[in-house]
Scaffold this active site. Structure first.
Site, PDB file in Angstrom:
ATOM      1  N   TRP A 138      30.045 -26.621 -39.580  1.00 18.14           N
ATOM      2  CA  TRP A 138      28.759 -27.280 -39.913  1.00 18.14           C
ATOM      3  C   TRP A 138      28.867 -28.733 -39.457  1.00 18.14           C
ATOM      4  CZ3 TRP A 138      24.513 -25.371 -43.062  1.00 18.14           C
ATOM      5  CH2 TRP A 138      23.487 -26.307 -43.219  1.00 18.14           C
ATOM      6  N   GLU A 210      36.105 -29.794 -37.827  1.00 19.69           N
ATOM      7  CA  GLU A 210      36.373 -30.353 -39.157  1.00 19.69           C
ATOM      8  C   GLU A 210      37.836 -30.035 -39.484  1.00 19.69           C
ATOM      9  OE1 GLU A 210      33.210 -28.735 -42.074  1.00 19.69           O
ATOM     10  OE2 GLU A 210      32.794 -27.750 -40.188  1.00 19.69           O
ATOM     11  N   ASP A 243      35.352 -34.350 -37.132  1.00 21.76           N
ATOM     12  CA  ASP A 243      34.268 -34.633 -38.065  1.00 21.76           C
ATOM     13  C   ASP A 243      34.856 -34.673 -39.476  1.00 21.76           C
ATOM     14  OD1 ASP A 243      32.129 -34.536 -39.800  1.00 21.76           O
ATOM     15  OD2 ASP A 243      31.083 -32.898 -38.774  1.00 21.76           O
ATOM     16  N   LYS A 272      29.138 -38.749 -45.171  1.00 27.13           N
ATOM     17  CA  LYS A 272      29.033 -38.567 -46.630  1.00 27.13           C
ATOM     18  C   LYS A 272      29.873 -39.521 -47.502  1.00 27.13           C
ATOM     19  CE  LYS A 272      28.305 -33.589 -46.094  1.00 27.13           C
ATOM     20  NZ  LYS A 272      27.086 -33.295 -46.836  1.00 27.13           N
TER      21      LYS A 272
HETATM   22  C1  LIG Z   1      31.455 -31.552 -41.901  1.00 26.52           C
HETATM   23  C2  LIG Z   1      30.031 -31.991 -41.869  1.00 26.52           C
HETATM   24  N1  LIG Z   1      29.591 -32.673 -40.815  1.00 26.52           N
HETATM   25  C3  LIG Z   1      28.323 -33.101 -40.740  1.00 26.52           C
HETATM   26  C4  LIG Z   1      27.422 -32.839 -41.731  1.00 26.52           C
HETATM   27  C5  LIG Z   1      26.017 -33.313 -41.597  1.00 26.52           C
HETATM   28  O1  LIG Z   1      25.813 -34.454 -42.316  1.00 26.52           O
HETATM   29  P1  LIG Z   1      24.317 -34.932 -42.663  1.00 26.52           P
HETATM   30  O2  LIG Z   1      23.749 -33.858 -43.530  1.00 26.52           O
HETATM   31  O3  LIG Z   1      24.536 -36.225 -43.361  1.00 26.52           O
HETATM   32  O4  LIG Z   1      23.607 -35.075 -41.380  1.00 26.52           O
HETATM   33  C6  LIG Z   1      27.840 -32.144 -42.858  1.00 26.52           C
HETATM   34  C7  LIG Z   1      26.874 -31.854 -43.947  1.00 26.52           C
HETATM   35  O5  LIG Z   1      27.071 -31.053 -44.807  1.00 26.52           O
HETATM   36  C8  LIG Z   1      29.174 -31.691 -42.930  1.00 26.52           C
HETATM   37  O6  LIG Z   1      29.609 -30.986 -43.977  1.00 26.52           O
END
Ligand SMILES: Cc1ncc(COP(=O)(O)O)c(C=O)c1O
Length: 437
Positions: A138, A210, A243, A272
């Protein structure tokens, strides 16, 4: 009657809100403080998801409140071409905390945006366009980030960006590759890249990953995987984007999750946790890549780029995390929580797996531990019951996996709050089984 049953509120919500994903919790949240949110009846709900996995300092931290108050009175939002002290100070602070090679910082608002900025820069500097992600990833809802998001949301809106490719994330609980009965992630990675090379048009620009795939079910990349992945990228002239939206700023027991692996990515994105719940994100890269991108006319001009207020918040978040040793606290509190979850696992056959690092833990619900057959329905019921009993837990329903709870309390959570959460969870599992019967 419960004040949560405000008919006008719910009628307006039904008539005037766009539904954007999961069903709304049937309570009106009036306020939030520390590790709790409070509904209209002043019922405390223990927040084991740090809001949307972000509020690492708990809710309404007094020092953050003070920074926001001061900033809104003195330095709020500027023309995007103007610089202010909080922005330059936060960029310098991040560069100082990070290893060489992560020196230049772009400050934005959301995680999707930061990934978009990294993907855009990776394409520009490599002159290539293929972006590879994990099939359980994600990365956000903007189109470049969404094109690299495979855990949800791919149906119904036409093609993803041309050149979007995926490989499976390594998952020891449900291994696909084994050698002598032992999970062999190296063979899986080799095979995945073999398939990738066959599909590629010779334009592999970047891999986005991630360190712990959160929305994908708390899949923790095994030690050594990131180094092997980086090597695959280098061999192909691809750049590596990490990420750390959820893993960054102490949550895993290290300031950044990649520190465990000793691998420096070409791009790091933070979001976040950097704003501890307020909209702040960062895309960070090397001076070399930034110089090249700038020479090629890199454009990422947004309304809130380099805004002083969120930057001031980010500086304060980093100051508090360092000053209060919250990284070490995440490791210790995470150990207590993981131990508690493992003792629940001894009691309940439905807890198939407990995994993760620090205060980012996953608990997967299965029909039985032998077959590991997913039990999404039971997972859902446990989640609902937790909420009824005053514990907010996020359960994700994923294909070929049981309901996976993503457990991520604030780094400021107390031992008593952890024990309270575990106690409620135990009661919820009992009650959910009872409901089934
Ligand atoms: C690992 C990761 N990257 C990016 C995002 C996207 O972030 P945003 O919702 O602030 O655009 C999320 C959101 O859940 C995430 O979990």
């Amino acid at each position: 009657m419960s004040l949560n049953a405000d008919a006008t509120f719910w009628r307006n919500a039904r008539d005037h809100l766009v539904r954007y994903g999961t069903a709304f919790v049937p309570a009106i949240i009036e306020r939030a403080a520390g590790s709790f949110v409070y509904d209209a009846d002043e019922r405390p709900i223990l927040d084991f998801t740090s809001g949307q996995m972000s509020a690492i300092l708990g809710h309404s931290h007094p020092e953050i409140a003070e920074v926001v108050t001061n900033s809104i009175h003195t330095l709020d939002h500027l023309f995007s071409g103007m610089l202010s002290r909080p922005v330059v100070a936060l960029a310098a602070k991040l560069a100082d905390m990070l290893p060489d090679g992560l020196d230049r910082v772009l400050l934005l608002s959301t995680g999707g945006e930061a990934n978009e900025a990294a993907i855009r820069m990776a394409k520009l500097v490599t002159g290539k366009y293929e972006i590879v992600g994990f099939a359980q990833s994600w990365h956000g809802m903007t189109s470049g980030a969404a094109s690299a998001t495979y855990s949800a949301g791919r149906r119904g809106t036409g093609p993803a960006a041309v050149g979007s490719l995926a490989i499976p994330a390594p998952f020891p609980f449900r291994p696909r590759f084994e050698k002598n009965g032992v999970y062999d992630w190296k063979a899986e990675l080799d095979y995945a890249f073999d398939l990738l090379d066959r599909q590629s048009t010779g334009s592999l620009a970047a891999f986005i990953a991630e360190p712990i795939l959160s929305s994908g079910g708390i899949i923790d990349l095994p030690l050594g995987y990131l180094a092997a992945l980086k090597e695959k990228c280098v061999e192909r002239g691809m750049l590596l984007i990490l990420d750390e939206a959820q893993t960054g700023i102490g949550r895993t027991g290290k300031m950044f999750a990649f520190e465990r692996d000793g691998v420096t990515p070409d791009f790091l994105t933070l979001s976040k946790t950097l704003g501890a719940g307020l909209p702040l994100s960062a895309m960070i890269t090397s001076a070399e890549i930034e110089e090249k991108a700038h020479a090629l006319g890199y454009l990422f001009y947004t309304t809130h780029v380099s805004d002083p207020l969120p930057a001031a918040v980010g500086l304060k978040v980093l100051e508090i995390v360092e000053r209060d040793h919250l990284t070490a606290r995440a490791a210790a509190a995470g150990q207590r929580l993981a131990d508690g979850l493992r003792s629940l696992q001894q009691r309940y056959e439905c807890i198939g797996d407990v995994r993760g690092r620090g205060l980012l833990l996953g608990m997967e619900i299965v029909k039985d531990r032998h077959s590991r057959a997913p039990d999404n329905e039971l997972g859902y019921r446990i989640g609902q019951t937790c909420m009824d009993l005053g514990l907010s837990m996020n359960v994700v329903q994923l294909p070929a996996m049981g309901g996976v709870f993503r457990i991520a309390p604030p780094l400021t959570v107390s031992d008593d709050e952890i024990d309270l959460g575990l106690e409620i969870l135990g009661r919820a599992i009992d009650a959910a089984h009872h409901l089934k019967a």
